[in-house]
Design a protein around this motif. Structure first.
Motif, short mmCIF file in Angstrom:
data_model
loop_
_atom_site.label_atom_id
_atom_site.label_comp_id
_atom_site.label_asym_id
_atom_site.label_seq_id
_atom_site.Cartn_x
_atom_site.Cartn_y
_atom_site.Cartn_z
N LEU A 36 4.28 1.33 -1.35
CA LEU A 36 4.60 1.86 -2.94
C LEU A 36 3.40 2.35 -3.84
O LEU A 36 4.01 2.87 -4.54
CB LEU A 36 5.05 -0.06 -3.30
CG LEU A 36 5.68 0.43 -4.66
CD1 LEU A 36 6.85 0.82 -4.57
CD2 LEU A 36 5.71 -1.47 -4.75
N GLY A 37 2.27 1.48 -3.42
CA GLY A 37 0.94 2.07 -4.72
C GLY A 37 1.04 3.79 -4.25
O GLY A 37 1.18 4.08 -5.01
N LYS A 38 1.21 4.29 -2.57
CA LYS A 38 1.37 5.92 -2.70
C LYS A 38 2.28 6.26 -3.75
O LYS A 38 1.73 8.04 -4.34
CB LYS A 38 0.83 5.82 -1.18
CG LYS A 38 -0.31 5.42 -0.28
CD LYS A 38 -0.71 6.02 1.11
CE LYS A 38 -1.93 6.10 1.75
NZ LYS A 38 -1.72 6.56 3.14
N ILE A 39 3.29 5.84 -3.51
CA ILE A 39 4.21 6.48 -4.05
C ILE A 39 4.16 6.65 -5.33
O ILE A 39 4.56 7.78 -6.09
CB ILE A 39 5.63 5.53 -3.28
CG1 ILE A 39 6.38 5.88 -2.05
CG2 ILE A 39 6.75 6.37 -3.85
CD1 ILE A 39 7.42 5.33 -1.43
N LEU A 40 3.83 5.04 -5.81
CA LEU A 40 3.97 5.46 -7.75
C LEU A 40 2.29 6.09 -7.63
O LEU A 40 2.87 7.14 -8.74
CB LEU A 40 3.07 3.98 -7.96
CG LEU A 40 4.41 2.86 -7.48
CD1 LEU A 40 4.75 1.37 -8.06
CD2 LEU A 40 5.81 3.71 -8.56
N THR A 41 1.47 6.13 -7.08
CA THR A 41 0.46 7.35 -7.31
C THR A 41 1.01 8.82 -7.44
O THR A 41 0.32 9.68 -7.92
CB THR A 41 -0.92 7.32 -6.28
OG1 THR A 41 -0.90 5.11 -6.94
CG2 THR A 41 -2.05 7.84 -7.05
N TRP B 174 0.66 -1.76 -0.17
CA TRP B 174 0.36 -0.12 -0.01
C TRP B 174 0.78 1.71 0.51
O TRP B 174 0.71 1.95 -0.39
CB TRP B 174 -1.24 0.19 0.92
CG TRP B 174 -1.86 -1.15 0.98
CD1 TRP B 174 -2.00 -2.01 1.51
CD2 TRP B 174 -2.72 -1.58 -0.15
NE1 TRP B 174 -2.98 -3.29 1.28
CE2 TRP B 174 -3.85 -2.31 0.59
CE3 TRP B 174 -2.68 -1.07 -1.07
CZ2 TRP B 174 -4.27 -2.91 -0.28
CZ3 TRP B 174 -4.46 -1.44 -2.22
CH2 TRP B 174 -5.04 -2.94 -1.95
N GLY C 106 3.97 9.37 -7.82
CA GLY C 106 4.28 10.34 -8.82
C GLY C 106 3.96 10.74 -10.09
O GLY C 106 4.72 11.18 -10.98
N PHE C 107 2.81 9.84 -10.03
CA PHE C 107 2.48 9.82 -11.71
C PHE C 107 1.36 11.00 -11.42
O PHE C 107 1.22 11.46 -12.25
CB PHE C 107 1.29 8.99 -11.36
CG PHE C 107 0.21 8.85 -12.64
CD1 PHE C 107 0.88 8.25 -14.03
CD2 PHE C 107 -1.19 9.84 -12.50
CE1 PHE C 107 -0.50 9.23 -15.47
CE2 PHE C 107 -2.08 9.21 -13.78
CZ PHE C 107 -1.26 9.68 -15.03
N TRP C 108 1.45 12.06 -10.50
CA TRP C 108 1.02 13.13 -10.00
C TRP C 108 1.77 14.04 -10.61
O TRP C 108 1.56 14.92 -11.62
CB TRP C 108 0.12 13.12 -9.11
CG TRP C 108 -1.28 12.83 -9.06
CD1 TRP C 108 -1.58 11.78 -7.82
CD2 TRP C 108 -2.73 12.48 -9.19
NE1 TRP C 108 -3.36 10.96 -8.33
CE2 TRP C 108 -3.64 12.01 -9.61
CE3 TRP C 108 -3.29 13.67 -10.78
CZ2 TRP C 108 -4.78 11.64 -9.52
CZ3 TRP C 108 -4.27 13.64 -11.56
CH2 TRP C 108 -4.77 13.13 -11.14
#
Length: 91
Positions: free
Chosen positions: A7-12, A5, A14-16
């Protein structure tokens, strides 16, 4: 599971950041439109999640902060709701 979770927050996030850079800088033709389209679709998905899970925000201590986090992180922030409610129910 917490690592997944986080890692998902970090990648999200990063996408923003990529979407915001796309607004400021000129990228090659096919990529700029695709990034804008993906950003719009993700924002639409997060707004839909916000409407669907609005009832679970009523008992929270900071519902407006949670709404902002849902708009940014989406389902990755919503996973923290079930953990906190499970901890409270066991107490």
């Amino acid at each position: 599971m917490r690592v997944f979770w986080a890692l998902g927050k970090i990648l999200t996030l990063g996408f923003w950041a990529v979407v915001l850079v796309n607004q400021a800088a000129v990228l090659p033709i096919p990529f700029d439109r695709l990034i804008k389209l993906a950003g719009c679709l993700l924002l639409l998905t997060h707004v839909l999640e916000l409407f669907l899970f609005n009832g679970s925000l009523r008992g929270r201590s900071h519902p407006w902060r949670d709404r902002l986090y849902i708009l940014v992180f989406g389902i990755f922030h919503l996973q923290s709701f079930s953990r906190r409610q499970a901890e409270v129910s066991h107490a």
